[in-house]
Design an enzyme around this catalytic site. Structure first.
Site, short mmCIF file in Angstrom:
data_model
loop_
_atom_site.label_atom_id
_atom_site.label_comp_id
_atom_site.label_asym_id
_atom_site.label_seq_id
_atom_site.Cartn_x
_atom_site.Cartn_y
_atom_site.Cartn_z
CB SER A 97 51.09 17.41 -31.76
OG SER A 97 49.86 16.74 -31.81
CE LYS A 99 48.73 16.05 -35.36
NZ LYS A 99 48.21 16.03 -33.98
CB SER A 135 47.24 17.77 -30.21
OG SER A 135 48.24 17.39 -29.30
#
Lengths: 486, 481, 102
Positions: B154, B79, B178
């Site tokens: 997210s 990420k 997330s």
């Protein structure tokens, strides 16, 4: 602005002052990262992800900083808290890279201490309370005049450990403020936690000043005065700000709570936007609470070195020194250590005091070095004092030997031999010189024989000169007297 | 099509049967095939295939290691809020556009030490603030299962990287759900470890007391291997726990006899979508068949989780994001003097959701409001944590709940911020209490994945994985039907 | 507690976010809606409840006072917007150099 208020007007008013002192702790590395905390590196050479506040970086507490902070707090009689909590103090400034400082707010490291700054006329001590001591990281440096139109930011200092010592508003005069700062500085030097040098920035002072009518118990609105860079500057700034408070209040005005900046002779308000002081403190989520075992705190208290007040009392009692001598010799701990070593080795504290306060301090004052680096070590000075006491060299010769010791680092006895400074009390040698001097100064000799006693000194001096200062004055005087009366 | 599992790649690479370069080529080909780029699924914020090949080339030298790294030759998507030395770390924001970190996160270092290959930085909601990956400055990511739907957020990019078969494992981050929520939306496994289990050094902070690096896996085993590699104490993170890391794959074949599974009633409200409830009920039947004892429990303060979360997280974020000021790195825009630079940079660099949360966070910390909002929220948070402690102390080993209140919603469907926040309703409690939690796929509704969530007590991930392994095994193909 | 436009301007200043008037106005509504949901918390009895704070009973770990520092793989020039002679440069503060005035 300068304010001139008649003294009689100030008399009706009482000054109330609290001092916030920031002290840089002398650790090797920073408070929250392993970068060097040493002064003098190239700009931004001592930085890493943590003190640069790069995305993703996290703080880790420096054990030694905690130790020094604890020692400082104990030395000023504080109660060190077994649990204290780091907190974020949020504000924007280019030398504050995280956009917040990691400090302590609700639960600081230490509370409720005090410092004694002297005595009142009735001999009761004046105690200034210490409200709290807390730890925090220093900001970097912003340099405004190096490049046109820009501010240069150096983060070497960002993250260096500080303690903030907050006094109670117990100070009632500029003089007391100065005394508080001098005593505090001395204590911190004694416990060796900081260089406490205001010129170098390892000690910084902000003053909170307010005024109230004498007899009032309620506190007036206070202002914060910043930007002083000497203790005398603090004293003067406090007086000026107090006078300003009084003139405003006497005119029926109201003191605005604001920050004032000292410029060397006057104070002016810092141009701050309204609300810019909301630091939005909250507990630092990247650091669990700091937990100190009570046993560890107790040991730290036990291990404190002798503090100034105790050392001064001991010097007075054990060495029978005058107040003045005590004050001078204990002014810094290394000087006191030096003196004690000399006094113990020599055995005569007063003589040791004279030499240390005289020859030694004069020499290091000129050279600017610290006593701990002084070439003449205590044991060697004591040897020299022994030579003088035992009459092996005269006092005058002793001073010469001292100069040689400073220059060469050699032993006093060695120097005395080499330079021919060993006192001469050999009768035949002295008699020979006396005869020479009498022959060279027949008039003076005649007059002396006839009773003009003051000419003794002239002839003695002449022999001394011939002997290059080595003649034993007592013997010399005896022999001369005998010679002239025979 | 799926990527090969971590375990298989590692075994074959270690034995010399497969070259790391070939595994990598497969990943690159698959990315092209599914159109992972900006004009397609928009999974990656950045890829550097040359760099990946260089990493793959070094794997050959590692074959002589006595113990082959647990991720030897495995490509892993990371990420974009996790610092890597090569490739930028933008956090889905303009304010870090092009910023290449001069240091690397501990979790990435551990992946590399285990022989893993960092394959791309994945798209995300800006600074991890979002539940749909629609709030990235670099465009939304699409759900590979249904291209008109969000992948969740997210960590939507990382979830999509696994769900589309490019990689078998990816790193994400959790603050309120997330990793688990995107895992549920994309039909894969997503794990949030116990707070403190995994180092946060190098994870760009959103809400420091909630953040954890999480792991996505195609299967429970992939996630278990991945977590085993990154977990463990880190001296650079003062909140990381000095507790040994067990082998999370040890319970892979265990049944659930003796396991007590709690069903917290607050997570099965009458308003829960009946189809989601049906999938959960089916999963629960499987758990019983595996030998588990299932009982209803209560976590009474569950309803307060969203208000508590949306005070604490923005408050901490408002402070964590203050360092983005244009002074030392990232975007700098000019204005009138220093103040102008700050304001232009931050208003130009932050998107609307980040701006909203910074303002909210600043407000709840500000003078006069701290006690009523922030302090109050932290107190209620204690109550939420206590709920879990009481349940786990009463003999319950794991909890089972739905992961999300809905399946993946269409891109653009939710514009009301608070409605978006409610997506975290079943996940945020675990972040607030610090307990580990994971989502595994338990079925599909109209072709859209549904996730079932396990929670366990602090540092009891091993037991949580055991339950997940067993359910995954029992569900078989049902998990994707 | 209703948020006003002045509140929003004030907190935007604290957060150094330049907000246009239009944005500030819309933020007022957004924040009020969000904060409205938070009012449930006020009803919860938290008498005597400790704030959730800190991780682990042992407290903050401490490290030895020594290096080496954590290395940077690249120098400042590689990522800083404006560097000169090793310093970060920012626009000159228009007033006196104190944090209160920045």
């Amino acid at each position: 602005m300068t304010t001139s208020v008649p003294k009689s007007s100030l008399d009706g008013w009482e000054m109330v002052v609290g001092l916030e002192v920031h002290v840089q702790l002398k650790t090797r590395t920073k408070l929250f990262c392993a970068c060097s905390a040493q002064f003098g590196a190239a700009p931004n050479a001592n930085t890493c992800p943590v003190c640069l506040a790069l995305p993703g970086a996290l703080p880790v507490v420096n054990k030694q900083a905690v130790g020094l902070a604890t020692r400082a707090a104990l030395a000023i009689n504080c109660e060190v808290q077994p649990v204290s909590v780091f907190a974020r103090k949020n504000y924007f400034y280019p030398d504050s890279p995280k956009g917040y400082q990691i400090s302590q707010f609700d639960k600081p490291l230490a509370l409720r201490g005090w410092i004694e700054i002297g005595t009142r006329s009735d001999s009761s001590p004046i105690r200034i309370g210490v409200n709290r001591v807390h730890m925090e990281d220093d900001a970097g440096k912003s340099i405004h005049d190096r490049y046109a139109g820009a501010t240069a930011v150096d983060l070497n200092r960002s993250g260096v450990p500080l303690i903030e010592i907050v006094s109670e508003p117990d100070i009632r005069s500029a003089e007391q403020a100065g005394a508080y700062l001098r005593v505090l500085k001395q204590i911190l030097e004694y416990v060796d936690v900081s260089d406490v040098n205001m010129e170098e920035g390892s000690l910084r002072v902000d003053a909170n000043v307010s005024a109230r009518r004498r007899g009032d118990t309620k506190l007036g609105t206070k202002t914060e005065v910043k930007n002083m860079n000497s203790f005398s500057g603090v004293e003067r700034a406090i007086d000026v700000e107090f006078a300003r408070h009084v003139s405003v209040l006497e005119a029926g005005g109201v003191i605005e709570q604001q920050t004032m900046l000292w410029d060397g002779s006057t104070v002016r308000p810092a141009r701050s936007k309204e609300g810019s002081h909301d630091y939005r403190y909250f507990p630092e989520p990247d650091l669990p609470p700091l937990i100190l075992e009570q046993g560890w705190i107790d040991k730290a208290r036990h291990d404190l070195p002798e503090l100034p007040a105790a050392r001064q009392a001991r010097f007075a009692a054990d060495y029978k020194l005058s107040d003045y001598d005590v004050e001078v010799l204990t002014s810094n701990p290394r000087l006191a250590d030096y003196y004690e070593e000399v006094a113990r080795a020599h055995g005569e504290p007063k003589a040791a005091a004279n030499w240390v306060m005289g020859e030694v301090m004069a020499t290091i004052k000129t050279s600017g070095e610290d006593i701990s680096r002084f070439r003449v070590r205590p044991f060697d000075l004591a040897s020299l004092l022994g030579l003088v006491r035992d009459g092996i060299v005269s006092h005058t010769a002793g001073k010469q030997i001292f100069s040689h010791m400073v220059a060469t680092g050699d032993q006093p006895a060695q120097i005395a031999e080499r330079e021919g400074l060993v006192k001469i009390d050999d009768d035949s040698q002295l008699s020979a010189w006396i005869d020479e001097v009498i022959a060279e100064n027949p008039n003076e000799a005649e007059r002396l024989r006839n009773g003009e006693k003051k000419l003794q000194g002239v002839l003695v001096g002449a022999v001394m000169k011939k002997s290059k200062g080595r003649a034993d004055p007592r013997k010399l005087n005896q022999l001369l007297t005998t010679r002239l009366t025979s | 099509m799926t990527a090969r599992s971590c375990a298989a790649v590692r075994a074959d690479t270690a034995a010399g049967r497969v070259k790391a370069a070939d595994t990598l080529t497969k990943a690159i080909d698959r990315a092209r095939e599914v159109n992972a780029g900006r004009d397609g699924l928009n999974i990656f914020a950045w890829r550097d295939d040359e760099d990946a090949r260089r990493q793959a080339a070094t794997i050959g030298d590692r074959l002589a290691d006595t113990t082959p790294g647990a991720l030897l030759g495995v490509p892993i998507a990371v990420k974009d809020n996790i610092a890597t030395l090569t490739m930028p770390t933008t956090c889905g924001s303009r304010i870090l556009e092009g910023y290449v970190s001069p240091y690397e996160a501990t979790v990435v270092k551990r992946l590399r030490e285990a022989g893993g290959i960092v394959f791309g930085k994945t798209n995300m909601d800006e600074f991890a603030m979002g539940s749909s990956t629609e709030h990235s400055a670099y465009g939304p990511t699409k759900n590979p299962i249904a291209l008109d739907r969000v992948p969740g957020g997210s960590s939507g990019g990382s979830a999509a990287a696994v769900a589309s078969g490019i990689v078998s494992i990816a790193l994400g981050s959790e603050t309120g759900g997330s990793v688990r929520q995107p895992a549920a939306f994309c039909g894969i496994v997503g794990v949030k470890p116990t707070y403190g289990r995994v180092s946060r050094f190098g994870l760009v902070a959103f809400a420091s007391s909630l953040d954890q690096v999480g792991v996505f896996g195609q299967t429970v085993d992939d996630a278990a291997v991945g977590l085993g590699v990154i977990a463990g104490h880190d001296a650079m993170d003062s909140t990381s726990a000095d507790i040994a890391v067990p082998d999370y794959t040890a319970g892979a074949n265990a049944d659930l006899k003796g396991l007590v599974v709690g069903l917290p009633k607050e997570y099965f409200p009458s308003s829960l979508d009946p189809q989601i409830r049906a999938k959960c009920d089916a999963a629960i039947e499987h758990l019983k068949a595996l030998g588990a004892t299932v009982k209803e429990v209560s976590l009474p303060n569950t309803d307060l989780a969203i208000p508590v979360y949306y005070i604490i997280a923005p408050a901490e974020a408002s402070s964590n994001l203050a360092r983005f000021d244009g002074v030392r790195y990232g975007l700098r825009l000019t204005g009138d003097g220093l103040r102008g630079m700050y304001e232009a940079t931050r208003s130009g660099g932050f998107g609307p959701e980040v701006t909203r949360r910074i303002l909210l966070g600043t407000y709840v910390l500000s003078a006069g409001y701290y006690d009523a909002y922030y302090r109050k929220a932290q107190q209620v948070r204690s109550l939420i944590a206590r709920d879990f402690r009481r349940v786990f102390d009463s003999g319950v080993h794991v909890l089972f709940t739905p992961t999300a209140p809905s399946t993946a919603f269409p891109i653009g469907a939710i514009s009301d911020p608070y409605e978006m926040y409610l997506s975290d309703i079943f996940t945020a409690t675990a972040n607030l209490a610090g307990v580990p939690a994971m989502s595994i796929p338990i079925g599909r509704i109209g072709g859209l994945p549904v996730g079932g969530q396990f929670l366990a007590s602090h540092f009891d991930e091993a037991r949580m994985f055991t339950a997940a392994y067993a359910l995954e095994r029992a569900l078989g193909a049902e998990a994707h039907a | 507690m209703a948020v006003t436009i002045d509140d929003v301007r004030h907190i935007a200043t604290l957060a150094r976010l330049g907000l246009t008037d239009a944005r500030a106005a819309s933020i007022v509504a957004e924040l009020n809606t969000i904060l409205g949901h938070m009012d449930e918390l006020a009803k919860v009895d938290t008498d005597g409840v400790e704030e959730a704070i800190g991780v682990g009973a042992e407290g903050a770990p401490v490290r030895d006072d020594k290096g080496p520092p954590f290395p940077l793989a690249r120098s400042l020039d590689a990522f800083a917007p404006s560097v000169r002679d090793g310093f970060f440069l920012v626009p000159r503060l228009s007033t006196h150099e104190s944090p209160e005035e920045a």
